[in-house]
Write an enzyme that holds these catalytic residues in place. Sequence first.
Site, short mmCIF file in Angstrom:
data_model
loop_
_atom_site.label_atom_id
_atom_site.label_comp_id
_atom_site.label_asym_id
_atom_site.label_seq_id
_atom_site.Cartn_x
_atom_site.Cartn_y
_atom_site.Cartn_z
N ILE A 154 -22.21 -18.21 6.98
CA ILE A 154 -23.08 -17.04 6.93
C ILE A 154 -24.28 -17.27 5.98
O ILE A 154 -25.33 -16.64 6.11
CB ILE A 154 -22.25 -15.78 6.53
CG1 ILE A 154 -22.94 -14.50 6.94
CG2 ILE A 154 -21.90 -15.78 5.07
CD1 ILE A 154 -22.95 -14.22 8.40
N TYR A 190 -15.06 -6.02 -4.76
CA TYR A 190 -15.09 -5.99 -3.29
C TYR A 190 -15.86 -4.75 -2.80
O TYR A 190 -16.77 -4.86 -1.98
CB TYR A 190 -13.65 -5.99 -2.75
CG TYR A 190 -13.57 -5.63 -1.30
CD1 TYR A 190 -14.03 -6.51 -0.32
CD2 TYR A 190 -13.07 -4.38 -0.89
CE1 TYR A 190 -13.99 -6.16 1.01
CE2 TYR A 190 -13.02 -4.04 0.44
CZ TYR A 190 -13.48 -4.92 1.39
OH TYR A 190 -13.45 -4.57 2.71
N PHE A 247 -10.87 2.68 7.01
CA PHE A 247 -9.72 3.02 6.18
C PHE A 247 -8.68 1.90 6.41
O PHE A 247 -9.08 0.75 6.41
CB PHE A 247 -9.31 4.47 6.45
CG PHE A 247 -10.28 5.40 5.72
CD1 PHE A 247 -11.63 5.47 6.11
CD2 PHE A 247 -9.89 6.12 4.62
CE1 PHE A 247 -12.55 6.24 5.40
CE2 PHE A 247 -10.81 6.91 3.91
CZ PHE A 247 -12.13 6.96 4.30
N1 UFG Z 1 1.51 -1.48 -0.98
C1 UFG Z 1 2.74 -1.65 -1.58
N2 UFG Z 1 3.23 -2.91 -1.71
C2 UFG Z 1 2.55 -4.02 -1.24
C3 UFG Z 1 1.30 -3.84 -0.62
C4 UFG Z 1 0.82 -2.55 -0.51
O1 UFG Z 1 3.37 -0.69 -2.02
O2 UFG Z 1 3.05 -5.14 -1.40
C5 UFG Z 1 0.97 -0.12 -0.87
C6 UFG Z 1 -0.35 0.04 -1.60
O3 UFG Z 1 -0.13 0.40 -2.94
C7 UFG Z 1 -1.01 1.15 -0.80
C8 UFG Z 1 -0.50 0.93 0.62
O4 UFG Z 1 0.68 0.13 0.48
O5 UFG Z 1 -0.58 2.40 -1.24
C9 UFG Z 1 -1.47 0.17 1.50
O6 UFG Z 1 -1.85 -1.00 0.83
P1 UFG Z 1 -2.71 -2.18 1.51
O7 UFG Z 1 -2.82 -3.25 0.48
O8 UFG Z 1 -2.13 -2.49 2.84
O9 UFG Z 1 -4.10 -1.47 1.76
P2 UFG Z 1 -5.09 -0.79 0.70
O10 UFG Z 1 -5.05 0.68 0.97
O11 UFG Z 1 -4.85 -1.22 -0.68
O12 UFG Z 1 -6.45 -1.51 1.11
C10 UFG Z 1 -7.20 -1.15 2.22
C11 UFG Z 1 -8.01 -2.38 2.66
C12 UFG Z 1 -8.99 -2.79 1.58
C13 UFG Z 1 -9.83 -1.61 1.16
C14 UFG Z 1 -8.93 -0.45 0.77
C15 UFG Z 1 -9.71 0.75 0.36
O13 UFG Z 1 -7.15 -3.45 2.94
O14 UFG Z 1 -9.82 -3.80 2.08
O15 UFG Z 1 -8.07 -0.12 1.85
O16 UFG Z 1 -10.23 1.38 1.42
F1 UFG Z 1 -10.60 -1.94 0.11
#
Ligand code: UFG
Length: 321
Positions: A52, A141, A169
């Site tokens: 990119i 990020y 989301f």
């Molecule tokens: N979670 C756990 N254990 C894990 C992984 C996640 O309990 O091992 C929980 C997290 O705390 C959260 C939920 O599962 O409550 C979802 O977590 P993810 O890591 O799957 O996703 P996030 O909501 O943290 O992240 C997503 C996107 C990011 C973005 C973020 C904010 O993956 O790129 O939403 O919009 F930045």
Amino acid sequence: MKRILVTGGAGYIGSHTTLELLDAGYDVVVADNLSRGHRSAVEPARLREVDILDTPGLVRVMQEQPVDAVIHFAAYIAVGESMKDPGLYFRNNVSGSISLVNAMQEAGVRNIVFSSTAAVYGMPAVVPIPESLPYAPINVYGETKVMVEKVLDWFGQTQGLRSVCLRYFNASGADPAARAGEDHEPETHLIPLLFQAIETGTPATLFGNDYPTPDGSCIRDYIHVSDLARAHIGAVEWLMTGGVSRRFNVGTGAGYSVQEVVDAVARVVGKPVPHTWGPRREGDPATLVADSSSLRNELGWAPRDSALDRIVETAWRWYNR
Ligand code: UFG
């Protein structure tokens, strides 16, 4: 036939969007350096291996087969990594996007759909989150995505670039026909980690059950990746039919807790999910749910595959491919 350039088309959301574009009758060229994506996710004839940051290389791709619009996914996505190595993220996500916009200018391409994120809102004061909330990222990020949204806005004001920023989301699930799916290394997302826990017997660590939510665990707006992909088609059609630059949330408006996701995985797979509750993860808001009424009303988009069990079922089918 309209032709779309998809950057990052070998990645998770990019590969699903490529499939939906082809299903909808578009021609697609993918630009990907395969640093995080997978060669097997793209038909070889569509793939151009280009970084990119390589502006002349991108210009060549756009001149070799003229494109009507660009959908730009190529970026790094791991929040934790972005805090450890901010330079990597500013360079790839921000400088990379500037390189792409410069290449588009040189090739005379004026329409871009950009992969943004709910992370631009940080810890939002209003839920469901409207697009009108101010930028308040709490990690590198999220900041890189804010910066690119601003770059696109200024190129719009000064150079006639037209853009739609889609703020995702929680992208989840997989192509219902298992032609594509989620394959991150290392995996950080909840649903595939729960599958790994079932497969290996090693308990998944869940981050906190003392939040101010009904069951104490975090609530997220899980959107099926194919629904997300279809939002990109709506956005690109909006731009190609003269729509003005816009920013839209892409979520369902329904939130599920981590506990509800664990229950759904156990139900769909038919096995208990080994897990332990650990402390909160830094930077996790209690609830992140989208107000996506603008996308529904203006682009006529509606989710079709985002019921929680459907998300888990399609992800599980891909996981066992
Ligand atoms: N979670 C756990 N254990 C894990 C992984 C996640 O309990 O091992 C929980 C997290 O705390 C959260 C939920 O599962 O409550 C979802 O977590 P993810 O890591 O799957 O996703 P996030 O909501 O943290 O992240 C997503 C996107 C990011 C973005 C973020 C904010 O993956 O790129 O939403 O919009 F930045």
